[in-house]
Design a protein around this motif. Structure first.
Motif, PDB file in Angstrom:
ATOM      1  N   SER A   1       0.804  -1.223   0.000  1.00 26.35           N
ATOM      2  CA  SER A   1       0.000   0.000   0.000  1.00 26.35           C
ATOM      3  C   SER A   1       0.837   1.273   0.000  1.00 26.35           C
ATOM      4  N   ASP A   2       2.082   1.176   0.432  1.00 24.56           N
ATOM      5  CA  ASP A   2       2.863   2.394   0.625  1.00 24.56           C
ATOM      6  C   ASP A   2       4.166   2.407  -0.150  1.00 24.56           C
ATOM      7  N   GLU A   3       4.308   1.557  -1.166  1.00 22.06           N
ATOM      8  CA  GLU A   3       5.586   1.475  -1.863  1.00 22.06           C
ATOM      9  C   GLU A   3       5.360   1.258  -3.356  1.00 22.06           C
ATOM     10  N   GLU A   4       6.229   1.886  -4.140  1.00 21.81           N
ATOM     11  CA  GLU A   4       6.182   1.677  -5.589  1.00 21.81           C
ATOM     12  C   GLU A   4       6.978   0.431  -5.954  1.00 21.81           C
ATOM     13  N   GLY A   5       6.739  -0.031  -7.173  1.00 25.58           N
ATOM     14  CA  GLY A   5       7.482  -1.185  -7.659  1.00 25.58           C
ATOM     15  C   GLY A   5       7.499  -1.215  -9.167  1.00 25.58           C
ATOM     16  N   THR A   6       8.278  -2.144  -9.702  1.00 27.43           N
ATOM     17  CA  THR A   6       8.348  -2.365 -11.145  1.00 27.43           C
ATOM     18  C   THR A   6       7.958  -3.804 -11.427  1.00 27.43           C
ATOM     19  N   ALA A   7       7.037  -3.985 -12.355  1.00 25.24           N
ATOM     20  CA  ALA A   7       6.575  -5.325 -12.708  1.00 25.24           C
ATOM     21  C   ALA A   7       7.068  -5.683 -14.108  1.00 25.24           C
ATOM     22  N   VAL A   8       7.530  -6.907 -14.264  1.00 23.74           N
ATOM     23  CA  VAL A   8       7.949  -7.430 -15.563  1.00 23.74           C
ATOM     24  C   VAL A   8       7.131  -8.683 -15.850  1.00 23.74           C
ATOM     25  N   THR A   9       6.505  -8.714 -17.023  1.00 24.28           N
ATOM     26  CA  THR A   9       5.697  -9.866 -17.425  1.00 24.28           C
ATOM     27  C   THR A   9       6.283 -10.469 -18.688  1.00 24.28           C
ATOM     28  N   VAL A  10       6.538 -11.777 -18.661  1.00 23.86           N
ATOM     29  CA  VAL A  10       7.066 -12.496 -19.823  1.00 23.86           C
ATOM     30  C   VAL A  10       6.053 -13.566 -20.197  1.00 23.86           C
ATOM     31  N   SER A  11       5.512 -13.478 -21.411  1.00 26.30           N
ATOM     32  CA  SER A  11       4.495 -14.437 -21.839  1.00 26.30           C
ATOM     33  C   SER A  11       4.803 -14.946 -23.239  1.00 26.30           C
ATOM     34  N   ASP A  12       4.295 -16.125 -23.551  1.00 30.06           N
ATOM     35  CA  ASP A  12       4.500 -16.711 -24.879  1.00 30.06           C
ATOM     36  C   ASP A  12       3.174 -17.246 -25.397  1.00 30.06           C
ATOM     37  N   GLU A  13       3.210 -17.849 -26.579  1.00 32.06           N
ATOM     38  CA  GLU A  13       1.995 -18.359 -27.218  1.00 32.06           C
ATOM     39  C   GLU A  13       2.038 -19.865 -27.384  1.00 32.06           C
ATOM     40  N   GLY A  14       2.800 -20.523 -26.506  1.00 31.07           N
ATOM     41  CA  GLY A  14       2.922 -21.971 -26.585  1.00 31.07           C
ATOM     42  C   GLY A  14       1.767 -22.701 -25.925  1.00 31.07           C
ATOM     43  N   PRO A  15       1.964 -23.979 -25.604  1.00 33.50           N
ATOM     44  CA  PRO A  15       0.886 -24.769 -24.995  1.00 33.50           C
ATOM     45  C   PRO A  15       0.603 -24.377 -23.549  1.00 33.50           C
ATOM     46  N   GLY A  16       1.504 -23.625 -22.936  1.00 33.88           N
ATOM     47  CA  GLY A  16       1.292 -23.201 -21.558  1.00 33.88           C
ATOM     48  C   GLY A  16       1.613 -24.293 -20.558  1.00 33.88           C
ATOM     49  N   ILE A  17       1.307 -24.023 -19.306  1.00 29.15           N
ATOM     50  CA  ILE A  17       1.582 -24.953 -18.218  1.00 29.15           C
ATOM     51  C   ILE A  17       0.265 -25.553 -17.765  1.00 29.15           C
ATOM     52  N   PRO A  18       0.187 -26.874 -17.659  1.00 29.57           N
ATOM     53  CA  PRO A  18      -1.069 -27.492 -17.203  1.00 29.57           C
ATOM     54  C   PRO A  18      -1.498 -26.956 -15.837  1.00 29.57           C
ATOM     55  N   GLU A  19      -2.786 -26.844 -15.652  1.00 28.89           N
ATOM     56  CA  GLU A  19      -3.312 -26.275 -14.410  1.00 28.89           C
ATOM     57  C   GLU A  19      -2.809 -27.035 -13.195  1.00 28.89           C
ATOM     58  N   GLU A  20      -2.727 -28.361 -13.314  1.00 30.35           N
ATOM     59  CA  GLU A  20      -2.312 -29.166 -12.156  1.00 30.35           C
ATOM     60  C   GLU A  20      -0.828 -28.993 -11.821  1.00 30.35           C
ATOM     61  N   SER A  21      -0.064 -28.397 -12.734  1.00 28.52           N
ATOM     62  CA  SER A  21       1.367 -28.199 -12.486  1.00 28.52           C
ATOM     63  C   SER A  21       1.710 -26.801 -11.986  1.00 28.52           C
ATOM     64  N   MET A  22       0.727 -25.891 -11.986  1.00 31.17           N
ATOM     65  CA  MET A  22       1.003 -24.500 -11.615  1.00 31.17           C
ATOM     66  C   MET A  22       1.659 -24.375 -10.240  1.00 31.17           C
ATOM     67  N   SER A  23       1.198 -25.185  -9.288  1.00 33.11           N
ATOM     68  CA  SER A  23       1.706 -25.059  -7.921  1.00 33.11           C
ATOM     69  C   SER A  23       3.125 -25.597  -7.776  1.00 33.11           C
ATOM     70  N   ARG A  24       3.627 -26.331  -8.786  1.00 32.22           N
ATOM     71  CA  ARG A  24       4.955 -26.940  -8.678  1.00 32.22           C
ATOM     72  C   ARG A  24       6.007 -26.245  -9.531  1.00 32.22           C
ATOM     73  N   VAL A  25       5.603 -25.188 -10.237  1.00 32.28           N
ATOM     74  CA  VAL A  25       6.515 -24.552 -11.187  1.00 32.28           C
ATOM     75  C   VAL A  25       7.798 -24.063 -10.525  1.00 32.28           C
ATOM     76  N   PHE A  26       7.689 -23.516  -9.312  1.00 31.43           N
ATOM     77  CA  PHE A  26       8.853 -22.910  -8.670  1.00 31.43           C
ATOM     78  C   PHE A  26       9.543 -23.852  -7.688  1.00 31.43           C
ATOM     79  N   THR A  27       9.251 -25.153  -7.778  1.00 32.19           N
ATOM     80  CA  THR A  27       9.920 -26.120  -6.921  1.00 32.19           C
ATOM     81  C   THR A  27      11.131 -26.693  -7.643  1.00 32.19           C
ATOM     82  N   ARG A  28      11.992 -27.310  -6.885  1.00 33.64           N
ATOM     83  CA  ARG A  28      13.183 -27.924  -7.487  1.00 33.64           C
ATOM     84  C   ARG A  28      12.791 -29.027  -8.457  1.00 33.64           C
ATOM     85  N   PHE A  29      13.540 -29.124  -9.536  1.00 36.51           N
ATOM     86  CA  PHE A  29      13.483 -30.214 -10.509  1.00 36.51           C
ATOM     87  C   PHE A  29      12.221 -30.214 -11.362  1.00 36.51           C
TER      88      PHE A  29
END
Length: 347
Positions: A267-295
């Motif tokens: 609420s009290d701070e500015e920031g910079t946002a960067v969005t990187v998107s593509d037009e491929g098949p994307g990530i399956p919904e069931e895998s979204m929660s594991r994207v940032f885990t190891r391996f």
């Protein structure tokens, strides 16, 4: 607080070794109900053995042992049936060197530690696999050049040395990833803040991909001005951008769109946002929660599966956030936001 509110097993015995507290977690771990345990002997409620098959309470002798002891550090012990538990004990005395008034025992399951051990084993196996290929190549080419230097033309020698150089760079990158993981896991990832021009950094990465032979038409960069003055670690920002763009190019399809825009951060701070998107098949919904885990790997196109885990660690070390969802065109969309992060003297 009620003993049953505790997430770990708690067993308390009085000065005579009779159980006076046996909480729900202890019952769950041992399979013995509190009604059966309370009032009985501690040795009967917890018939623990060490890994050599020795009776634990006979070995430790909490009531009759040295009066200087204050407890037992956590260690692996076995319940009947061979179930492994982590057990620690505290000897409560009314006065120093006095008799034990209460014996407090904590019990924990070993599942969390087993998961950590499996994670470490997977990391070691991944590293061994990733190192073997480039090191085999380096060894083979250098041995060949040393043994038969005169037989090769200058062009052949150059090709071999370029391959050795590329494989050496691959090993260096892997070692850098391992160091980053170690620092992230231990909370020691250092951020050396400097003024960062995020728009320029994005353009620099796009130009590098074009110089490497990728079509300029594949990239679209959109910058919303004015951007707030950002203080961040430029090397680590480059690492984040490099990883996200490489993933979009390698695993995605179609146009890769990079958007840079100011964004409110809390609420009290500015920031910079960067969005990187593509037009491929994307990530399956069931895998979204594991994207940032190891391996986690989005495809079978190589990689260690450590990059996005490191990206998340770097962003969070800056106090920022990173998310993943589905882009409008159907591909993957990664968005990270960094707070301005201005040093104290500018406040």
């Amino acid at each position: 607080m009620h003993p049953d509110d505790l997430p770990e097993g708690l067993v308390v015995a009085d000065r005579a070794g009779r159980v006076v507290c046996f909480n729900a977690a202890a019952a769950r771990l041992t399979g013995l109900s509190p009604d059966e345990a309370v009032g009985g002997s501690l040795q009967q409620a917890l018939p623990l053995e060490d890994m050599d098959g020795r009776r634990w309470w006979q070995v430790t002798d909490p009531y009759g042992g040295l009066a200087t002891r204050t407890g037992q550090p956590e260690r692996n012990l076995l319940l009947p049936g061979g179930r492994e538990v982590l057990v620690a004990a505290r000897y409560v005395r009314a006065r120093p060197l006095g008799p034990v008034q209460r014996l407090v025992v904590t019990l924990r399951g070993t599942e969390a530690r087993r998961r950590a051990e499996r994670s470490h084993a997977e990391l070691i196996a991944t590293v061994a696999h990733e190192l073997r290929s480039p090191l085999t190549s380096v060894k083979g080419f250098t041995a060949t050049l040393l043994a038969k230097w005169e037989r090769f033309t200058d062009d052949q020698k150059r090709l071999m040395l370029e391959t050795v150089d590329a494989d050496a760079n691959r090993v260096t990158r892997l070692i850098a990833e391992l160091l980053d993981i170690s620092r992230i896991d231990s909370g020691r990832l250092e951020v050396r803040r400097q003024p960062v021009d995020m728009a320029a950094a994005v353009r620099r990465h796009v130009e590098a991909h074009i110089a490497a032979g990728r079509s300029a038409d594949r990239f679209v960069t959109r910058v919303t001005e004015p951007l707030p003055g950002l203080w961040a670690d430029p090397d680590k920002v480059d690492q984040v951008l490099g990883n996200l763009l490489e993933n979009a190019v390698r695993h995605g399809e179609g146009t890769v769109t990079i958007e840079v825009a100011p964004a409110p951060f809390r609420s009290d701070e500015e920031g910079t946002a960067v969005t990187v998107s593509d037009e491929g098949p994307g990530i399956p919904e069931e895998s979204m929660s594991r994207v940032f885990t190891r391996f986690w790997r989005g495809s079978k196109r190589g990689g260690t599966g450590l990059g996005l885990y490191i990206v998340k660690g770097i962003v969070e070390a800056h106090g920022g956030t990173i998310t993943v969802d589905r882009a409008v065109a159907g591909g993957a969309r990664f968005r990270f936001t960094l707070p301005v992060g201005a040093p104290a003297f500018m406040a």
